[in-house]
Enzyme design. Structure first.
Site, short mmCIF file in Angstrom:
data_model
loop_
_atom_site.label_atom_id
_atom_site.label_comp_id
_atom_site.label_asym_id
_atom_site.label_seq_id
_atom_site.Cartn_x
_atom_site.Cartn_y
_atom_site.Cartn_z
N HIS A 1 -7.16 5.93 4.54
CA HIS A 1 -5.60 6.39 3.81
C HIS A 1 -4.81 6.14 5.12
CE1 HIS A 1 -2.92 9.60 2.64
NE2 HIS A 1 -2.75 8.85 1.80
N GLU B 1 -3.50 2.58 4.76
CA GLU B 1 -2.88 2.51 3.65
C GLU B 1 -1.64 2.55 3.40
OE1 GLU B 1 -1.34 4.04 -0.37
OE2 GLU B 1 -4.25 4.84 -0.19
N HIS B 2 -0.86 3.48 4.24
CA HIS B 2 -0.25 3.81 4.69
C HIS B 2 0.60 3.08 5.39
CE1 HIS B 2 0.45 8.56 3.26
NE2 HIS B 2 -0.52 8.37 2.78
N GLU C 1 3.95 8.49 11.19
CA GLU C 1 3.09 8.50 9.70
C GLU C 1 2.54 9.73 9.64
OE1 GLU C 1 3.41 7.55 6.08
OE2 GLU C 1 4.34 6.56 7.51
N GLU D 1 1.20 15.82 3.42
CA GLU D 1 0.51 15.17 1.75
C GLU D 1 -1.06 16.09 1.59
OE1 GLU D 1 -1.09 10.84 -0.52
OE2 GLU D 1 -0.31 11.00 1.60
#
Length: 458
Positions: free
Chosen positions: A163, A166-167, A236, A243
């Site tokens: 994940h 992906e960011h 990030e 999130e």
């Protein structure tokens, strides 16, 4: 703006022009035009309404009367034949009367009227990248890149790296900065989305058909030339942490993640897709680059085109922008073998005194996507359907007691049940089929046609 402007102008037009437009759009025989205009004019005179003035209330009354006249004229309906030869019916839109009787069909046979198949093509490039297309005439084209890796391919030590990767693929490449990437997508009116699941990661772009080449170039640049800079990694962490917190506040998502945890226990299938929360501050630049070099290679990638995408064109574009990908992982790297996910029947309860209601899920092991019964279970999921109290209550066609689904009828009789969802989540070697309910004071579960209702104990 144009749409609303046009709609507003239509609502203020005169009753006569409204009737004329309705007649033109519905395809009614032209000989009725004079009769309809005469009736409208006569009603306008009786009501004392000037033709060109604004009459919102009277016009709505007039329209209802005009619609009832057309709906009640069966001869008129018979003459209203579409170019396809199908006669418009005067039955209710949601009538339960069978429209077509196909009779008794052999097992597995689909009637011709229900068959639906588009041309499909599949090619494999020299480096192992597969290209699949499904064409139909459309002003839009969608191109998606699927990578055969997800949270199941992680370990406890690097849980969440898929994940995280992906960011970072949206944070700029060697050829364009993050801002330039966003502008390139926005300036051609495109959409760029991505998601990470347990077994795959996807990057999807939808653009106008003439921008298909640009979309493939952007996807190829993102997935091969992203920087994964240390500063980007640090920046990030906060976004991913927030999130995770927002996901934990979603009751359905929390129920789904907990169900995977208790169903697959010691397997990575049971770990959350976003990763273990404590790992957010541990994942490093080296972990991200190693995961990318291990899983983002030709044999692991499928590029899919749908809409106005010709197969030969997409194969050429993919070969141009993805042709330099290695076919296998880089030397010294190998993906972690996927362990067999064993379903474990269990009961899991989590108490949260701050929640105003209770959420209950019943989970079953079901066929995976390679099983012959895969499509049957997709149909079964649709048959069970979803229920929402704010949609399936009230005096309208969506009222629960007017539904085809008997489960929704039963749920509609329980005022404390607010939502029910059925989800079929297939994987490569296992699957979860589950239905969940949210209720204030009642627990309602349907098992084999038996309804079990219990009062919640405080």
């Amino acid at each position: 703006f144009f749409f609303f402007s046009s709609r507003r102008r239509h609502t203020r037009c005169s009753g006569v022009s409204w009737a004329r437009r309705c007649v033109q759009e519905t395809g009614i025989n032209a000989e009725y035009m004079g009769k309809i205009n005469f009736k409208i004019e006569r009603k306008l005179k009786m009501l004392g309404i000037v033709r060109q003035t604004s009459r919102r209330i009277k016009a709505s009354q007039l329209r209802r009367g005009f619609a009832s006249q057309i709906g009640g004229n069966k001869d008129l309906a018979k003459q209203n034949v579409a170019p396809s030869g199908v006669v418009r019916s005067d039955r209710l839109q949601f009538s339960k009367e069978r429209l077509t009787d196909f009779g008794e069909l052999p097992l597995g046979e689909i009637p011709d009227a229900l068959k639906y198949d588009r041309p499909f093509n599949l090619s494999t490039l020299s480096n192992g990248v597969r290209v699949a297309t499904e064409y139909w005439d459309s002003p839009l084209a969608t191109v998606a890149v699927f990578i055969n890796c997800g949270s199941r391919d992680e370990s406890i030590e690097n849980s969440g790296v898929a994940h995280f990767l992906e960011h970072l693929n949206f944070k700029g490449t060697k050829n364009r900065t993050r801002v330039q990437l966003e502008l390139d997508v926005e300036n051609m009116g495109g959409q760029l989305n991505a998601y990470t699941s347990r077994e795959n990661t996807s990057y999807t772009m939808t653009v106008f058909k003439e921008n298909t080449g640009k979309a493939v170039e952007i996807l190829g640049d993102m997935l091969q030339n992203s920087l994964y800079d240390k500063n980007q990694v640090e920046a990030e962490r906060e976004t991913i942490y927030r999130e995770c917190l927002e996901t934990s506040k979603d009751q359905l998502e929390t129920t789904i993640e907990n169900s995977h945890y208790t169903s697959y226990r010691d397997s990575m299938m049971g770990q959350p897709i976003l990763g273990i929360r404590e790992n957010i501050g541990v994942i490093s630049q080296d972990m991200i680059r190693e995961f990318h070099q291990t899983h983002y290679h030709g044999n692991n990638i499928i590029v899919v085109g749908a809409g106005n995408v010709k197969h030969e064109q997409l194969v050429e574009l993919v070969n141009q922008h993805f042709g330099k990908l290695p076919q296998t992982p880089q030397a010294g790297l190998s993906p972690k073998p996927r362990e067999k996910a064993h379903f474990t029947p269990s009961v899991m309860m989590i108490r949260d005194d701050e929640m105003v209601n209770m959420n209950v899920g019943v989970f079953f092991e079901a066929p995976d996507w390679s099983h012959p019964d895969y499509y049957a279970f997709l149909m079964f999921q649709r048959m069970l359907g979803d229920y929402s109290a704010d949609t399936h209550t009230g005096h309208h066609l969506n009222t629960a007691d007017r539904q085809y689904n008997t489960i929704h009828t039963q749920l509609g009789q329980l005022p404390d049940v607010t939502i029910q969802k059925t989800i079929y989540a297939p994987y490569s070697d296992t699957c979860l089929l589950y239905t969940s309910d949210a209720a204030d004071d009642l627990l309602c579960v349907d098992l084999g046609g038996r309804r079990i209702i219990k009062k919640k104990k405080i």
